[in-house]
Write an enzyme that holds these catalytic residues in place. Structure first.
Site: not given
Ligand code: NAP
Length: 248
Positions: A142, A156
Site C-alpha cells: 500500500s 497498517y
C-alpha cells in the site's frame, strides 16, 4: 492445461477483481477467503457461469496450519499454483497509545504473517531448487508504507512497510530459483476496506483533494497490473514495487 493462480482474500474487493480478470486471461482460479463464504462462492459462480474454472478455499492466512491445509487442498484438487497473489489484508485503525497485544497481533497476522506463510508453501512447491517449475509471487502492499497511512493507521502503514521490505528480500532469495517476485502499492481504491476509516463517501472526498488524478481507483485498475506482473510480458521485472495510486 491452464495455469493455476492462487489469490488470498479474493471474496471481495481487489482480490475478487483479480480472480475475475485472471479467469478471463485463462487461469484456473483458486480464491481464498476468511469468513465470507457467500461472497467467495458468488465469485466462483461468476467465473464458472462464464466458462472458467474456480474454487473457493477457506483459510485464515495469518495462521500457519490453516495455510498448510489450504495448499494441501489445492494440491489434491488441481496441483501447484503458477502464481501466488498475497492480497489478503485488514485495515484497522487505532492510535499508538491504544496498542495492545490483540490489536497489533491481529493486523500483523493478516497483513504480514500471511505473506510469509503463503510464500513458504508456494516456494516449497514452485522452487526449481526443490524440483518445482518456478512461478510468480505478487505482494499487495500500500502507499501507506511511504505515507504513514490515514488517521490511526500507523499499524497498517507499518505492516505495509514490512511487505515492501519482505518483497525486496524475497526477490533476492528466489531470483535463482525460477520465481519472480514483485509488489504493488495501491492508493485509495474503492472497496469496503475503508469502513474502518470513515467509509467510502468520506474517502471519495479525501481522494478529490489528495490524489493528483482527483479520484479513487477501482479494483480492476490494480488487477490489471497484477496480471501484467504475472505474465511473461514482465519476465525481467523482479524485486520491484509498482504504485497504482493515481499519482499520490
Ligand atoms: P477488502 O475489500 O476489505 O477485502 C479483504 C479480503 O481479505 C476479503 O476477501 C477477506 O475475506 C480477506 N481476508 C482478510 N483477512 C484475512 C485472513 N486472515 N485470511 C484470509 N483472508 C482474509 O480489502 P481490499 O481493499 O480489497 O484490499 C486488498 C488488499 O489491498 C489488502 O492487502 C489491502 O491492504 C490492500 N490495499 C487496499 C487499498 C484500498 O484502498 N482498498 C489500498 C492499498 C492497499 P472475507 O471476505 O472472508 O472477510
Amino acid at each position: 492445461m491452464k495455469d493455476i493462480i492462487l489469490i488470498t482474500g479474493a471474496s471481495r474487493g481487489i482480490g475478487a477483481q483479480i480472480a475475475l480478470l485472471a479467469s478471463q486471461k485463462g487461469y484456473r482460479v483458486a480464491l481464498n477467503y476468511l469468513r465470507n463464504s457467500e461472497a467467495a462462492n458468488a465469485v466462483v459462480r461468476k467465473i464458472t457461469d462464464s466458462g472458467g474454472e474456480a474454487i473457493a478455499l477457506q483459510a485464515d492466512v495469518g495462521q500457519s496450519d490453516s495455510v498448510k491445509k489450504m495448499f494441501q487442498t489445492l494440491d489434491q484438487t488441481w496441483g501447484v499454483p503458477h502464481v501466488l497473489v498475497n492480497n489478503a489484508g485488514l485495515l484497522t485503525s487505532f492510535r499508538v497509545e491504544d496498542v495492545n497485544e490483540d490489536n497489533i497481533d491481529e493486523i500483523f497476522r493478516a497483513n504480514v504473517y500471511s505473506a510469509y506463510f503463503c510464500s513458504r508453501e508456494a516456494i516449497l512447491r514452485m522452487s526449481t531448487k526443490k524440483g518445482g517449475s518456478g512461478g510468480v509471487i505478487v505482494n499487495i502492499s500500500s502507499v501507506a508504507s511511504r505515507l504513514g497511512g490515514l488517521g490511526g493507521g500507523s499499524a497498517y502503514a507499518a505492516t505495509k512497510g514490512a511487505i515492501d521490505s519482505f518483497n525486496l528480500a524475497l526477490a533476492k532469495e528466489l531470483g535463482s530459483e525460477g520465481i519472480r517476485v514483485n509488489a504493488i502499492r495501491p492508493g485509495l481504491i474503492r472497496t469496503t476496506i475503508h469502513e474502518a476509516q470513515g467509509g467510502l463517501a468520506h474517502i471519495e472526498q479525501v481522494a478529490k483533494t489528495v490524489v493528483p488524478l482527483g479520484r479513487m481507483g477501482v479494483p480492476e485498475e490494480v488487477a490489471q497490473v497484477v496480471m501484467w506482473l504475472a505474465s511473461d510480458a514482465a519476465s525481467y521485472v523482479h524485486g520491484t514495487t509498482i504504485d497504482v495510486a493515481g499519482g499520490r
